[in-house]
Design a protein around this motif. Sequence first.
Motif, PDB file in Angstrom:
ATOM      1  N   HIS A   1       3.246   3.712 -12.909  1.00 46.66           N
ATOM      2  CA  HIS A   1       3.615   3.697 -11.359  1.00 46.66           C
ATOM      3  C   HIS A   1       2.152   3.069 -11.082  1.00 46.66           C
TER       4      HIS A   1
ATOM      5  N   LEU B   1       0.565  -1.877  -0.260  1.00 46.91           N
ATOM      6  CA  LEU B   1      -0.031   0.596  -0.138  1.00 46.91           C
ATOM      7  C   LEU B   1       1.146   1.105  -0.005  1.00 46.91           C
ATOM      8  N   LYS B   2       2.211   1.511   0.962  1.00 44.83           N
ATOM      9  CA  LYS B   2       3.383   2.102   1.073  1.00 44.83           C
ATOM     10  C   LYS B   2       3.463   2.196  -0.556  1.00 44.83           C
ATOM     11  N   ARG B   3       4.088   1.317  -1.118  1.00 39.88           N
ATOM     12  CA  ARG B   3       4.209   1.734  -1.898  1.00 39.88           C
ATOM     13  C   ARG B   3       3.576   2.630  -3.556  1.00 39.88           C
ATOM     14  N   SER B   4       2.442   2.337  -3.558  1.00 43.47           N
ATOM     15  CA  SER B   4       1.147   1.692  -4.416  1.00 43.47           C
ATOM     16  C   SER B   4       0.699   3.605  -4.242  1.00 43.47           C
ATOM     17  N   ALA B   5       1.272   4.134  -3.187  1.00 43.97           N
ATOM     18  CA  ALA B   5       1.186   5.580  -2.897  1.00 43.97           C
ATOM     19  C   ALA B   5       1.932   6.721  -4.275  1.00 43.97           C
TER      20      ALA B   5
ATOM     21  N   PHE C   1      -1.282   3.610   5.897  1.00 43.24           N
ATOM     22  CA  PHE C   1      -0.923   3.368   5.198  1.00 43.24           C
ATOM     23  C   PHE C   1      -0.048   4.332   4.019  1.00 43.24           C
TER      24      PHE C   1
END
Lengths: 234, 177
Positions: B112, A16-20, B138
Motif C-alpha cells: 500500500h 491523501l485519505k486512501r494513502s493513510a 485528510f
Amino acid sequence: MWFKLSPKDKALANLLKRSAGDFNFDETSAKFRLLASINRLDQKPAPSFHITRVMWYSTAFAALVITASTTFAFASNALPGDKLFALNKFGEKVILTLPLPVEQKAKVQEYIVTNRLEALDKVDTEDLETVKESDESLMTAVDAITQNKTRLESMGKTKQAETLEKVLDQLQTKVENKENTIKEIEKRAKDEPTREKIREHLKKIEDSKQKARLHIKRFQNQEGQSHGQKPEQD
Amino acid sequence: MQESEVQKLVAEAQQGDSQAFGSLYDLYAKQIYNFLFSKLRHQQTCEDLVHTVFLKSWTNLRSYTPRPNAKFSTWLYQIANYTLIDHWRMKRPTAELEEIENLAAFSTDPEHYEEYGYLWKAIQDLPLSYQTVLDLRFRQDLSVEETAAIMNKSAVGVRVLQHRALQALKNKLKNII
C-alpha cells in the motif's frame, strides 16, 4: 467560496485519505515502558492550578492591599481621641523604624509634632489627650533629633547637623505659637485636676522647647547668659 | 468506543487509576504513533515521542476538562503536536533524522505504501505545519474545528493553511510526476 475544495483539491484530498494506513508499532512493549514510567513517578496526576484559583488569590491579595492601604490612609488623618488614632501612631512608629537618613527621620518627626500641634486648634472644649500627645510627640522628637545632632557634630558631619538644627528651630517656633492655644484649653477645662494636668504638660512642652533652643546657635548666647550653662550634650 | 465511555475512562484516570489510563493508551497510541511517524519517519524516535506524549498527558490529566466540541483525542493530538514541534525545533538538523527510513518497510501493508510512495515523497518536503494540516484533515479525517484546536489556530486559519498546503503539494507532485 475560496475555502471550498476545487475538484482537483478534492481528488488530492481523496488520494491523501486512501494513502493513510498504519505503521508497525510495538504497542505492548511501549505500553509496558509507559506504565513503568508512571509507577516510577509514584504519584497521582499533578493537581491542576486552574486560572480561576490564580484569579481568586490575586483578587484576595488586591482586596487585602486595598483594605490595608485605605485603612492606613484614613488613619493617617486621625486625631488624638479618634478610633483610628492608635493605628495612625502605629504607622508613624513603623515609618520611624525604617532605615532612613537622620535628616529624613527628623523631618518625619517634625511632621508628626506639627500634626499634633495643629490638632490643638480643633479642640472644642478641654481635651487632655490632645495636649498629652502634643507634649509626648514633641519630647520624643526633640530627644531623638538633639541626640542625632550631637552624634553628627562629634563625627564632624556639620552640614547634616545644621539640617537637624533647622528642624529643631522650626519645632520650637511652632511650639511657641501654640503655647497660648494650650493656655486657652487650660482655661476651658471643667475642673482643677484637669487644669493641673494640662499645666504639667505645658511645663514639659516648655522644657522640650528650651532643650531644642540649647541646640540652636541663635539662642545659645542668650540662653547661656540667662542660664549660665553650655548647650546640653546627649 | 463512544466518547462518553472514553470520558468515563478519563475520569477514572484522573483519580489516579493507571489501568484506566492504560485503556486510553490502547485506544489512541497507534493513532498518535501514525501521526508522528508520517512526519518523522524514524521508529525509535517516534516510540520515544509517543512515550513522552502519554507521560505528559498523565501528569497533566487533571487540567483536562471535557468540552462539548473537544474530544479526549483532540487533547492528545494537541499534546502530540506540541511535542512534535518541540522535537522538530531541537533535533531536525541532526544527521539522525536526515537518514529518513523507508515508509513501506515500516508499514503494516508495505505494498500500500509502495503504491503511494510518490505522494509521501512529495509531502516529506513540505513545511511541518502543511504536513500536519493535511494529515489531520485528510488522513485522520478530523474536522476543521478539531484541527484548529490541535494546531492552536482559528478555523479560518486552518482553512487558509489547508488551502496553501494543497497548493504546495500539487506543485511538488507536478515536479515529481
